[in-house]
Design a protein around this motif. Structure first.
Motif, short mmCIF file in Angstrom:
data_model
loop_
_atom_site.label_atom_id
_atom_site.label_comp_id
_atom_site.label_asym_id
_atom_site.label_seq_id
_atom_site.Cartn_x
_atom_site.Cartn_y
_atom_site.Cartn_z
N ASN A 1 0.84 -1.20 0.00
CA ASN A 1 0.00 0.00 0.00
C ASN A 1 0.87 1.24 0.00
O ASN A 1 1.99 1.22 0.52
CB ASN A 1 -0.92 -0.02 1.23
N MET A 2 0.33 2.31 -0.55
CA MET A 2 1.10 3.56 -0.59
C MET A 2 0.15 4.73 -0.78
O MET A 2 -0.93 4.58 -1.36
CB MET A 2 2.11 3.51 -1.73
N VAL A 3 0.54 5.90 -0.30
CA VAL A 3 -0.27 7.12 -0.44
C VAL A 3 0.51 8.12 -1.28
O VAL A 3 1.72 8.27 -1.12
CB VAL A 3 -0.62 7.69 0.96
N TRP A 4 -0.23 8.83 -2.15
CA TRP A 4 0.42 9.67 -3.15
C TRP A 4 0.84 11.05 -2.60
O TRP A 4 0.37 12.08 -3.12
CB TRP A 4 -0.50 9.87 -4.35
N TYR A 5 1.71 11.08 -1.61
CA TYR A 5 2.30 12.37 -1.21
C TYR A 5 3.49 12.61 -2.13
O TYR A 5 4.63 12.30 -1.80
CB TYR A 5 2.71 12.33 0.27
N ASN A 6 3.22 13.14 -3.28
CA ASN A 6 4.19 13.16 -4.38
C ASN A 6 5.38 14.08 -4.17
O ASN A 6 6.45 13.86 -4.74
CB ASN A 6 3.49 13.55 -5.68
#
Ligand code: SOE
Length: 382
Positions: A129-134
């Motif tokens: 899983n990952m969150v898009w804090y780009n």
């Protein structure tokens, strides 16, 4: 026939973020040597003609108009959530339970309670899983991380971050519905605290460790706006501006500010860190530059260096053009996909994971709590 193992992507949502993610999946294997290749299997959205047009434009092989259908498909490996914030939790939890890998747009939940449920779901399923804090993956910001981790700044005294925009100043701008759901707190969770400060907080925790306590203030400058869905004038529920003071666990003092009422600023994310030996400053409007001051330089030559982060030995840059030539915003998403795929190969999860992103939601919750209590609030543990 490609030698890389396919990773079949099912994207939910096809707005601004759906475009940034799709672009990243399409480009990543051209610039990074990886053993997986994202395949644009399906895109899902409620409006069939819009979702068809998006699929055609970006090369998705199929469409769905109900995300439950997407999750039930055995040919989808990764569910990527690029919908407004009010559907992140429901889709992510169901996707994890269906055994899919899950990527989710920021902020993870509308609040930390939602985000906690999402963390439990992906961790119980044991799914990547990952969150898009780009913005972590702007090369200059990654270099800042390296410089800090090498201890070059010494003890860090101050952390200062701002994210300034000006797109909601007009009182005639409606709230709600496509594109403007960010102005409706029932959908977004909060205003600039969860939308813009969340970026600043994510970077800050990553660069300088956990935030211990906060005290904040918010303001809603325009109290009522027409709601696109009801057609009626309704109370505005988001914070238009938000500022807070913070103490990090390591003793650093910090100030954070975000607003959509800073006339002239479109996406001015800046951060400055002052340490015992050195300081760094970065500005999203000039994203290739990292400003660095080192007090240990010889006195006669001491001064702020403006480093142009485009050389092959700078983070990510060897994958792009030749030294001196620049990349931009969209590349941060390509870097994020590359790191996610590399994480699948090595078994070392690429950050920010859902649990990392929960830490950010815990800070935004504490900021909003403090605006009500008028007191310093302790940040919960992720
Ligand atoms: C808001 O205007 C917004 O699009 C945010 O939602 C994004 O996260 C930020 O990167 C740019 O601004």
């Amino acid at each position: 026939m490609s030698s890389q193992k396919p990773l079949n992507v099912g994207l939910v949502g096809y707005g601004f973020m759906g475009r940034t993610h799709s672009n990243a999946y399409g480009k990543v294997n051209q610039f990074f040597d990886l053993d997986r290749r994202p395949v644009l299997k399906a895109v899902c959205g409620r409006n069939e003609s819009n979702v068809k047009a998006f699929a055609e434009q970006w090369g998705y092989q199929s469409i769905e108009t109900d995300w439950h259908e997407l999750l039930s498909r055995s040919d989808i490996d990764l569910v990527d959530i690029a919908t407004p914030n009010d559907s992140h939790a429901e889709i992510a939890i169901a996707a994890a339970e269906a055994g899919k890998m899950v990527m989710c747009e920021k902020p993870l939940g509308r609040n930390s309670a939602e985000a906690s449920g999402m963390v439990v779901a992906v961790e119980s399923a044991g799914t990547p899983n990952m969150v898009w804090y780009n913005y972590r993956r702007v090369p200059a910001v990654m270099l800042a991380k390296q410089i800090i981790d090498e201890g070059r700044l010494g003890k860090i005294f101050h952390y200062r971050a701002k994210f300034l925009q000006d797109w909601t100043i007009s009182k005639d701008l409606p709230q709600g519905g496509a594109g403007l759901w960010r102005l409706d707190a029932s959908v977004s969770g909060s205003g600039v605290t969860g939308d813009l400060l969340a970026h600043c907080i994510d970077t800050a925790i990553w660069l300088n460790g956990p935030i211990q306590s906060v005290t904040g203030m918010t303001e809603t400058f325009i109290k009522e706006r027409r709601h696109n869905l009801s057609g009626k004038i309704e109370r505005v529920t988001i914070d238009d501006a938000s500022a807070f003071l913070a103490r990090f666990n390591n003793g650093t003092l910090a100030t954070f500010e975000a607003t959509r009422y800073a006339r002239g600023h479109k996406a001015l994310y800046t951060l400055e860190i002052n340490g015992e030996n050195a300081s760094i400053f970065w500005d999203l409007h000039d994203l290739h530059r990292l400003h660095y001051f080192d007090h240990r330089d010889e006195g006669r030559l001491r001064g702020w260096r403006s480093l142009h982060i485009t050389d092959g030995d700078h983070p990510y840059m060897k994958h792009w053009w030749v030294p001196g030539l620049q990349i931009g915003y969209e590349h941060t998403f390509i870097h994020q996909v590359a790191d996610f795929l590399e994480g699948l190969r090595t078994g070392q999860a690429a950050a920010p994971t859902f649990r990392d992103a929960l830490a950010t939601d815990l800070v935004t919750d504490a900021v909003l709590r403090s605006t009500k209590s008028g007191r310093w609030e302790t940040v919960g543990l992720a």
